[in-house]
Scaffold this motif. Structure first.
Motif, PDB file in Angstrom:
ATOM      1  N   GLU A 198      49.306  36.340  32.278  1.00 51.13           N
ATOM      2  CA  GLU A 198      48.997  37.960  32.133  1.00 51.13           C
ATOM      3  C   GLU A 198      47.531  38.916  31.933  1.00 51.13           C
ATOM      4  O   GLU A 198      47.446  39.914  32.066  1.00 51.13           O
ATOM      5  CB  GLU A 198      50.106  37.898  30.412  1.00 51.13           C
ATOM      6  CG  GLU A 198      51.407  36.958  30.659  1.00 51.13           C
ATOM      7  CD  GLU A 198      52.058  37.333  29.784  1.00 51.13           C
ATOM      8  OE1 GLU A 198      53.411  37.153  29.565  1.00 51.13           O
ATOM      9  OE2 GLU A 198      51.735  37.548  28.420  1.00 51.13           O
ATOM     10  N   ILE A 199      46.190  37.705  30.928  1.00 49.23           N
ATOM     11  CA  ILE A 199      45.704  38.842  30.454  1.00 49.23           C
ATOM     12  C   ILE A 199      44.620  38.680  31.659  1.00 49.23           C
ATOM     13  O   ILE A 199      44.374  39.457  31.823  1.00 49.23           O
ATOM     14  CB  ILE A 199      44.834  38.187  29.283  1.00 49.23           C
ATOM     15  CG1 ILE A 199      45.278  38.541  28.254  1.00 49.23           C
ATOM     16  CG2 ILE A 199      43.866  38.697  29.173  1.00 49.23           C
ATOM     17  CD1 ILE A 199      45.155  36.869  26.942  1.00 49.23           C
ATOM     18  N   PHE A 200      44.362  37.615  32.522  1.00 48.10           N
ATOM     19  CA  PHE A 200      43.828  37.776  33.583  1.00 48.10           C
ATOM     20  C   PHE A 200      44.066  38.756  34.760  1.00 48.10           C
ATOM     21  O   PHE A 200      43.743  39.541  35.308  1.00 48.10           O
ATOM     22  CB  PHE A 200      43.854  36.387  34.309  1.00 48.10           C
ATOM     23  CG  PHE A 200      43.142  36.294  35.402  1.00 48.10           C
ATOM     24  CD1 PHE A 200      41.705  36.516  35.893  1.00 48.10           C
ATOM     25  CD2 PHE A 200      44.162  36.418  36.550  1.00 48.10           C
ATOM     26  CE1 PHE A 200      41.134  36.608  36.747  1.00 48.10           C
ATOM     27  CE2 PHE A 200      43.239  36.484  38.057  1.00 48.10           C
ATOM     28  CZ  PHE A 200      41.912  36.709  38.283  1.00 48.10           C
ATOM     29  N   GLU A 201      45.842  38.813  34.697  1.00 46.84           N
ATOM     30  CA  GLU A 201      46.246  40.229  35.817  1.00 46.84           C
ATOM     31  C   GLU A 201      45.761  42.003  34.945  1.00 46.84           C
ATOM     32  O   GLU A 201      46.007  42.578  35.574  1.00 46.84           O
ATOM     33  CB  GLU A 201      47.922  39.923  35.324  1.00 46.84           C
ATOM     34  CG  GLU A 201      48.134  39.054  36.914  1.00 46.84           C
ATOM     35  CD  GLU A 201      47.754  38.656  37.875  1.00 46.84           C
ATOM     36  OE1 GLU A 201      47.674  40.018  38.117  1.00 46.84           O
ATOM     37  OE2 GLU A 201      47.223  37.823  38.344  1.00 46.84           O
ATOM     38  N   GLN A 202      45.589  41.407  34.265  1.00 46.56           N
ATOM     39  CA  GLN A 202      44.717  43.203  33.169  1.00 46.56           C
ATOM     40  C   GLN A 202      43.272  42.640  33.764  1.00 46.56           C
ATOM     41  O   GLN A 202      43.295  44.454  33.901  1.00 46.56           O
ATOM     42  CB  GLN A 202      44.487  43.601  32.101  1.00 46.56           C
ATOM     43  CG  GLN A 202      46.023  43.195  31.202  1.00 46.56           C
ATOM     44  CD  GLN A 202      46.525  43.247  29.679  1.00 46.56           C
ATOM     45  OE1 GLN A 202      46.095  44.120  29.447  1.00 46.56           O
ATOM     46  NE2 GLN A 202      46.543  42.383  28.964  1.00 46.56           N
ATOM     47  N   VAL A 203      43.095  42.035  33.782  1.00 44.25           N
ATOM     48  CA  VAL A 203      41.591  42.229  34.009  1.00 44.25           C
ATOM     49  C   VAL A 203      41.215  42.307  35.790  1.00 44.25           C
ATOM     50  O   VAL A 203      40.168  42.636  36.090  1.00 44.25           O
ATOM     51  CB  VAL A 203      40.593  40.574  33.656  1.00 44.25           C
ATOM     52  CG1 VAL A 203      39.161  40.818  34.146  1.00 44.25           C
ATOM     53  CG2 VAL A 203      41.109  40.669  32.753  1.00 44.25           C
ATOM     54  N   ARG A 204      42.012  41.910  36.254  1.00 46.71           N
ATOM     55  CA  ARG A 204      41.313  41.782  38.116  1.00 46.71           C
ATOM     56  C   ARG A 204      41.546  43.316  38.421  1.00 46.71           C
ATOM     57  O   ARG A 204      40.696  43.077  39.253  1.00 46.71           O
ATOM     58  CB  ARG A 204      42.750  40.831  38.736  1.00 46.71           C
ATOM     59  CG  ARG A 204      42.976  40.902  40.345  1.00 46.71           C
ATOM     60  CD  ARG A 204      43.807  40.425  40.987  1.00 46.71           C
ATOM     61  NE  ARG A 204      44.669  39.198  40.245  1.00 46.71           N
ATOM     62  CZ  ARG A 204      44.531  38.075  41.354  1.00 46.71           C
ATOM     63  NH1 ARG A 204      44.711  38.048  41.783  1.00 46.71           N
ATOM     64  NH2 ARG A 204      45.215  37.224  40.174  1.00 46.71           N
ATOM     65  N   PRO A 205      42.733  43.609  38.162  1.00 41.88           N
ATOM     66  CA  PRO A 205      41.848  45.198  38.714  1.00 41.88           C
ATOM     67  C   PRO A 205      40.724  45.334  38.636  1.00 41.88           C
ATOM     68  O   PRO A 205      39.934  46.757  39.487  1.00 41.88           O
ATOM     69  CB  PRO A 205      43.331  45.777  38.588  1.00 41.88           C
ATOM     70  CG  PRO A 205      44.458  45.133  38.245  1.00 41.88           C
ATOM     71  CD  PRO A 205      43.360  44.052  37.301  1.00 41.88           C
ATOM     72  N   ILE A 206      40.560  45.205  37.653  1.00 44.89           N
ATOM     73  CA  ILE A 206      39.109  46.180  36.938  1.00 44.89           C
ATOM     74  C   ILE A 206      37.697  45.812  38.033  1.00 44.89           C
ATOM     75  O   ILE A 206      36.792  46.402  38.230  1.00 44.89           O
ATOM     76  CB  ILE A 206      38.343  45.832  35.694  1.00 44.89           C
ATOM     77  CG1 ILE A 206      39.093  46.691  34.730  1.00 44.89           C
ATOM     78  CG2 ILE A 206      37.040  46.244  35.346  1.00 44.89           C
ATOM     79  CD1 ILE A 206      39.628  46.055  33.399  1.00 44.89           C
ATOM     80  N   PHE A 207      38.065  44.429  38.306  1.00 45.99           N
ATOM     81  CA  PHE A 207      36.933  43.678  39.146  1.00 45.99           C
ATOM     82  C   PHE A 207      37.143  43.941  40.557  1.00 45.99           C
ATOM     83  O   PHE A 207      36.339  44.435  41.065  1.00 45.99           O
ATOM     84  CB  PHE A 207      36.608  41.982  38.742  1.00 45.99           C
ATOM     85  CG  PHE A 207      35.429  41.874  37.487  1.00 45.99           C
ATOM     86  CD1 PHE A 207      34.653  42.576  37.499  1.00 45.99           C
ATOM     87  CD2 PHE A 207      36.567  41.955  36.149  1.00 45.99           C
ATOM     88  CE1 PHE A 207      33.976  42.396  36.304  1.00 45.99           C
ATOM     89  CE2 PHE A 207      35.822  41.509  34.768  1.00 45.99           C
ATOM     90  CZ  PHE A 207      34.276  41.777  35.095  1.00 45.99           C
ATOM     91  N   ALA A 208      38.385  44.353  41.263  1.00 44.87           N
ATOM     92  CA  ALA A 208      38.719  44.599  42.563  1.00 44.87           C
ATOM     93  C   ALA A 208      37.733  45.836  42.812  1.00 44.87           C
ATOM     94  O   ALA A 208      38.163  45.697  43.764  1.00 44.87           O
ATOM     95  CB  ALA A 208      40.236  44.455  42.285  1.00 44.87           C
ATOM     96  N   THR A 209      38.236  46.962  42.085  1.00 44.71           N
ATOM     97  CA  THR A 209      37.447  48.001  42.328  1.00 44.71           C
ATOM     98  C   THR A 209      35.533  48.378  42.125  1.00 44.71           C
ATOM     99  O   THR A 209      35.170  48.716  43.202  1.00 44.71           O
ATOM    100  CB  THR A 209      37.924  49.297  41.297  1.00 44.71           C
ATOM    101  OG1 THR A 209      37.354  49.084  39.812  1.00 44.71           O
ATOM    102  CG2 THR A 209      39.314  49.145  40.872  1.00 44.71           C
ATOM    103  N   LEU A 210      35.020  47.356  41.772  1.00 40.49           N
ATOM    104  CA  LEU A 210      33.282  47.041  42.334  1.00 40.49           C
ATOM    105  C   LEU A 210      33.422  46.641  43.756  1.00 40.49           C
ATOM    106  O   LEU A 210      34.069  45.361  44.277  1.00 40.49           O
ATOM    107  CB  LEU A 210      33.698  45.623  41.020  1.00 40.49           C
ATOM    108  CG  LEU A 210      33.336  46.054  39.369  1.00 40.49           C
ATOM    109  CD1 LEU A 210      32.794  45.109  38.781  1.00 40.49           C
ATOM    110  CD2 LEU A 210      32.635  47.477  39.132  1.00 40.49           C
TER     111      LEU A 210
END
Length: 139
Positions: A123-135
């Protein structure tokens, strides 16, 4: 020296930490880095930017209640000298006093992403994934 400082719940001097980070960065073939748990103080931040000559593109802050942090540290069972209730309490006080100004600094610069760190790892990783996906990824 570093072990004794950690055992006492204090932060390793910025110059020492930044030079260790710099050595690892310079020995790597990578040009992008994820540095976990750093900077932890304004002194760390200033030393990093001065020695490395750059500041982070983004900062991810995992916001977690004290009770949850204590539970996780006590349950990680890694045999670390600093995994005891007294040292954990000291570390949390140090964190609050020193790290929150850094978090506020990067927030004001628009570089801070705050993650609700309560939940399962997935659940926590799913919040982080979009941050790095935009880089922008370069090879």
């Amino acid at each position: 020296m570093i072990l004794n400082i950690i055992k006492d719940g204090k932060i390793v001097p910025s110059e020492v930490t930044v030079k260790l980070i710099q050595r690892e960065m310079e020995s790597s073939d990578n040009h992008k880095f994820l540095i976990d748990g750093f900077p932890r103080s304004e002194e760390n931040r200033i030393a990093f930017e001065r020695i490395i000559g750059a500041e982070p593109n983004i900062v991810v802050f995992f916001d977690c209640p004290v009770e949850e942090m204590v539970k996780r540290v006590l349950n990680r069972n890694q045999g670390r000298v600093d995994d005891n209730i007294d040292t954990i309490r000291k570390r949390l006080k140090v964190f609050e006093a020193l790290s929150l100004p850094v978090i506020n600094y990067y927030s004001q610069k628009g570089k801070l992403y705050t993650i609700n760190a309560v939940g399962t790892e997935d659940e926590i990783f799913e919040q982080v994934r979009p941050i790095f996906a935009t880089l922008k990824v370069s090879k």
